[in-house]
Enzyme design. Sequence first.
Site, PDB file in Angstrom:
ATOM      1  N   ARG A  44      15.899  -6.419  -4.481  1.00 16.22           N
ATOM      2  CA  ARG A  44      15.608  -5.487  -3.503  1.00 16.22           C
ATOM      3  C   ARG A  44      16.571  -5.720  -2.001  1.00 16.22           C
ATOM      4  O   ARG A  44      16.602  -5.131  -1.326  1.00 16.22           O
ATOM      5  CB  ARG A  44      14.260  -5.329  -3.069  1.00 16.22           C
ATOM      6  CG  ARG A  44      13.487  -4.784  -4.019  1.00 16.22           C
ATOM      7  CD  ARG A  44      11.948  -4.579  -3.887  1.00 16.22           C
ATOM      8  NE  ARG A  44      11.270  -4.393  -5.081  1.00 16.22           N
ATOM      9  CZ  ARG A  44      10.838  -5.485  -5.815  1.00 16.22           C
ATOM     10  NH1 ARG A  44      11.001  -6.845  -5.117  1.00 16.22           N
ATOM     11  NH2 ARG A  44      10.327  -5.403  -6.850  1.00 16.22           N
ATOM     12  N   GLY A  49       6.317 -12.553 -10.935  1.00 12.51           N
ATOM     13  CA  GLY A  49       5.769 -12.918 -12.044  1.00 12.51           C
ATOM     14  C   GLY A  49       4.407 -12.843 -12.218  1.00 12.51           C
ATOM     15  O   GLY A  49       3.705 -13.736 -13.399  1.00 12.51           O
ATOM     16  N   GLY A  50       3.915 -11.885 -11.663  1.00  9.45           N
ATOM     17  CA  GLY A  50       2.345 -11.949 -11.639  1.00  9.45           C
ATOM     18  C   GLY A  50       1.667 -11.455 -12.888  1.00  9.45           C
ATOM     19  O   GLY A  50       0.551 -11.640 -13.392  1.00  9.45           O
ATOM     20  N   TRP A  93       6.335 -10.633  -3.901  1.00 10.97           N
ATOM     21  CA  TRP A  93       7.321  -9.994  -4.228  1.00 10.97           C
ATOM     22  C   TRP A  93       7.774  -9.218  -3.496  1.00 10.97           C
ATOM     23  O   TRP A  93       8.894  -8.372  -3.765  1.00 10.97           O
ATOM     24  CB  TRP A  93       7.434  -9.442  -5.684  1.00 10.97           C
ATOM     25  CG  TRP A  93       6.152  -8.659  -6.165  1.00 10.97           C
ATOM     26  CD1 TRP A  93       5.107  -8.956  -6.343  1.00 10.97           C
ATOM     27  CD2 TRP A  93       6.229  -7.361  -6.182  1.00 10.97           C
ATOM     28  NE1 TRP A  93       4.056  -7.974  -6.545  1.00 10.97           N
ATOM     29  CE2 TRP A  93       4.984  -6.918  -6.381  1.00 10.97           C
ATOM     30  CE3 TRP A  93       7.237  -6.353  -5.992  1.00 10.97           C
ATOM     31  CZ2 TRP A  93       4.663  -5.553  -6.530  1.00 10.97           C
ATOM     32  CZ3 TRP A  93       6.705  -5.000  -6.370  1.00 10.97           C
ATOM     33  CH2 TRP A  93       5.550  -4.660  -6.624  1.00 10.97           C
ATOM     34  N   ASN A 150      -1.708  -8.957  -7.117  1.00 12.13           N
ATOM     35  CA  ASN A 150      -2.872  -9.042  -7.672  1.00 12.13           C
ATOM     36  C   ASN A 150      -3.117 -10.471  -8.650  1.00 12.13           C
ATOM     37  O   ASN A 150      -2.243 -11.183  -9.006  1.00 12.13           O
ATOM     38  CB  ASN A 150      -3.020  -8.061  -8.789  1.00 12.13           C
ATOM     39  CG  ASN A 150      -1.808  -8.274  -9.952  1.00 12.13           C
ATOM     40  OD1 ASN A 150      -0.705  -8.147  -9.728  1.00 12.13           O
ATOM     41  ND2 ASN A 150      -2.205  -8.515 -11.039  1.00 12.13           N
ATOM     42  N   ASP A 153      -5.074  -4.242 -10.795  1.00 12.54           N
ATOM     43  CA  ASP A 153      -3.427  -4.283 -10.412  1.00 12.54           C
ATOM     44  C   ASP A 153      -3.238  -3.822  -9.277  1.00 12.54           C
ATOM     45  O   ASP A 153      -1.920  -3.314  -9.142  1.00 12.54           O
ATOM     46  CB  ASP A 153      -2.721  -3.870 -11.796  1.00 12.54           C
ATOM     47  CG  ASP A 153      -1.337  -4.540 -11.493  1.00 12.54           C
ATOM     48  OD1 ASP A 153      -0.803  -5.706 -10.918  1.00 12.54           O
ATOM     49  OD2 ASP A 153      -0.348  -3.748 -12.318  1.00 12.54           O
ATOM     50  N   ARG A 213      -2.335  -0.282  -1.614  1.00 13.89           N
ATOM     51  CA  ARG A 213      -1.973   0.221  -2.749  1.00 13.89           C
ATOM     52  C   ARG A 213      -3.389   0.655  -3.485  1.00 13.89           C
ATOM     53  O   ARG A 213      -3.544   1.562  -3.888  1.00 13.89           O
ATOM     54  CB  ARG A 213      -1.327  -1.031  -3.651  1.00 13.89           C
ATOM     55  CG  ARG A 213      -1.269  -0.422  -5.013  1.00 13.89           C
ATOM     56  CD  ARG A 213      -0.260  -1.410  -5.790  1.00 13.89           C
ATOM     57  NE  ARG A 213      -0.087  -1.535  -7.487  1.00 13.89           N
ATOM     58  CZ  ARG A 213       0.470  -2.306  -8.039  1.00 13.89           C
ATOM     59  NH1 ARG A 213       1.559  -2.976  -7.273  1.00 13.89           N
ATOM     60  NH2 ARG A 213       0.358  -2.393  -9.243  1.00 13.89           N
ATOM     61  N   ASN A 241       3.190   1.375  -2.474  1.00 12.05           N
ATOM     62  CA  ASN A 241       3.443   0.117  -3.490  1.00 12.05           C
ATOM     63  C   ASN A 241       4.145  -0.492  -2.618  1.00 12.05           C
ATOM     64  O   ASN A 241       4.150  -0.568  -1.457  1.00 12.05           O
ATOM     65  CB  ASN A 241       4.192   0.719  -5.064  1.00 12.05           C
ATOM     66  CG  ASN A 241       4.194  -0.323  -5.735  1.00 12.05           C
ATOM     67  OD1 ASN A 241       4.591  -1.591  -5.778  1.00 12.05           O
ATOM     68  ND2 ASN A 241       3.068  -0.041  -6.944  1.00 12.05           N
TER      69      ASN A 241
END
Lengths: 522, 252
Positions: free
Chosen positions: A121, A181-182, A231, A249, A292, A319, A378
């Site tokens: 990003r 990497g959740g 992230w 999450n 999530d 979210r 998000n």
Amino acid sequence: MRLLLFCALTLGAQVTHERLLKAEREPHNWLTYSGNFAGHRYSPLNQINTSNVSKLKPAWVYQTNSLQKFETTPIVLDGVMYITESSSHVTALDTKTGRTLWRYRRPMPDDIKVCCGQVNRGVAILGDLVYVGTLDSHLIALDAKTGAVRWDTNVIDYKAGYSITVAPLALKDKIVVGIAGGEYGIRGFLDAYDAKTGKRAWRFYTVPGPGEKGNETWANDSWKRGAAATWVTGAYDPDTNLVYWGTGNPGPDWNGDVRKGDNLYSDCMLAIDADTGKLKWYFQFTPHDVHDWDATEVPVLIDAEFRGAKRKLLLFPNRNAFYYVLDRVTGQFLLGKPYAKQTWAKGLDDNGRPMRNENTAPTVQGTVVFPSVGGANNWYSPSYSPQNQLLYIAVREAGHIYYFGEAEFKEGEQYNGGGFRSIPGEPEWGAIRAYNPTTGEAKWEFKMSSLPFSGVLSTAGNLVFGTTAEGQVFALQGDTGRLLWRFQGGGNARGNAMSYMSGDKQHVAVTIGNSLYAFVVE
Amino acid sequence: MIWWAAIALFQQTIALDIPSKNPNTSEADVAAGRKLFNGRCAGCHGPAGEGGKGANLAVPRLTRAQEDRALYRVIRYGVPDTEMPASLMDAHEIWQVAAFVRTLGRVQSAAVTGNAANGASLFKGKGGCIGCHTVGLEGGRSGPALSGVGARRGAQHLRAKLLDPSASVPENFRMVQITTRDGKTIRGQQLNEDTFSVQLRDGADRFHSLWREDITAITSERKTPMPSYKGRLSESEIDDVVAYMASLRGDQ
């Protein structure tokens, strides 16, 4: 104009912390992911405004060489634009012509682990260095003039499921960077590195270990795989000296049985001392999340009157479909209300804790719940316009059928415990909405026929820029929501717009499909 | 963080290490796969994979999934632009479901009764299907091409489609009627739409594209123009047409 000229002459190539603090003094540049430390994604430029935006045209288009999602927010410094491209490449472009000045191409191992695309990003900039996090979990400092590697630090072993997709945040003498990497049963953390040497200054684990406060909110040894990734780029307030950063999450996503408890600090807003990495306060939005709903949105910091008293606020369109206002000095919950359709909670109690409805957890047969896995918002940036005192959000109206599944952990493999799919016959749609930031009341709405996958930019030209999943970029009038301009860019738009000056011309830049567009009024 | 996966999975084939042979084929895997299949797939493919809205999977050779790796991909990523969705099971679960799907191929599926050759003439003659559907080079365009329909739909579903066509209209099917600012009325099948515009094909197969600001009224219905054949064709004629369609497995 005089102000701009003055800045360009007196400030050299070196980006100092002072310059980042006063980013609004040099609006021809875009120095941090969100344009300023407060997460506003607002440009004080007004050369492009409601009277001429209908004449906006592409000045140039830069095509990336990858079919992966293109999510970068460009950083612009004195006529040079720094972007990231999939997988973890960095390119310096001339802002006037779109031509490449240098390229850094990072070789990527085949076995990187990413749940949702090989994305990045954006970069951070400080001193004469440009910083990028990579999918193989390195943090790298590049020479802003040449793209040469100045240092390369291995943040953590990517093979265990870690990756970096976030744009780092440069502040003081440090580079703050989060981890992704959740979906792989990782243990999340937020790191800071010495900007000059790449040596780690601090690490804050978002899942507390044995003996640490909060560890008791994880049954058995589930904390080891608790996720709570970091992230999305957070915000910073020099007065409190706190870094505000959202967490993802808890893992596994949809099977909460193997991790009974509130699962701190997943789905939280963290306020962390910028010098020491110590936690000052936290606020958990979705305790024991089984849908999530990462709290990895961009926090927006404003100082405003709240119920009669001037306060330092943190705004957060979550979210989970609730809009939150927190006191950012203490973390106190001030306001929370739904801003999109939701069916999982009756509301929030006085402390901001959700009062859950019955039967909303995922099941083997599937449970219908609003909002969707993607959520009401998000990582898509909101934008705060001090000019209009409105908060703009790209809102997503949808639900999902959530499934429960077995969760068996194997290092380096996805650890989800279920799944989801769309609800047959249920329309999914979106809207750009303008909210009163302290009450959460919507002032206007611009309806979209599908879910947005990108955020918004507002400018002092009384404009709001957004993009659609069908590839259009458009401009709305900031105080009314009226459509003023649109352009079809030819692919699902996945990035947040930004604005800068090149020479004496204001540009608005945004990624659409696999291209980066820079628009000007000719 | 999996929010965009549903769409992302359609769009990208990340270079994952997908083994060429299914690594999870034990009896326990098949049993676990059956459980997952019942929850996630049976609604479309039938509990024994006999097909319905989804393809008949109880066949020895799956057109889209002859090798294990192809089967894995179909289950994981879905089939773009069809009703076959992507799924977000983990690799282990996908292989278990795949193992179960392979067992389906070993059972005999219920034979389709009816005379396909007679069905073919009904399709062109009395049924009038050919006016709206192409098979190969022939036919009309208001309905979808049926050349491969036997591979993508089960016989039961095809029969139900003839008897009660409005019971299974695809999610994205829309008949629209538009009144334009200059007073014209256009009717047709919607091909695309977005926040700013609508595209359609009218009854004479002409394309139209309109900006929303040029539209003064729009009605959009998920209503099929296909007539019901209940009573129009006899029971045995229906059987024949179903047998004919089930035999159309080509050109995918």
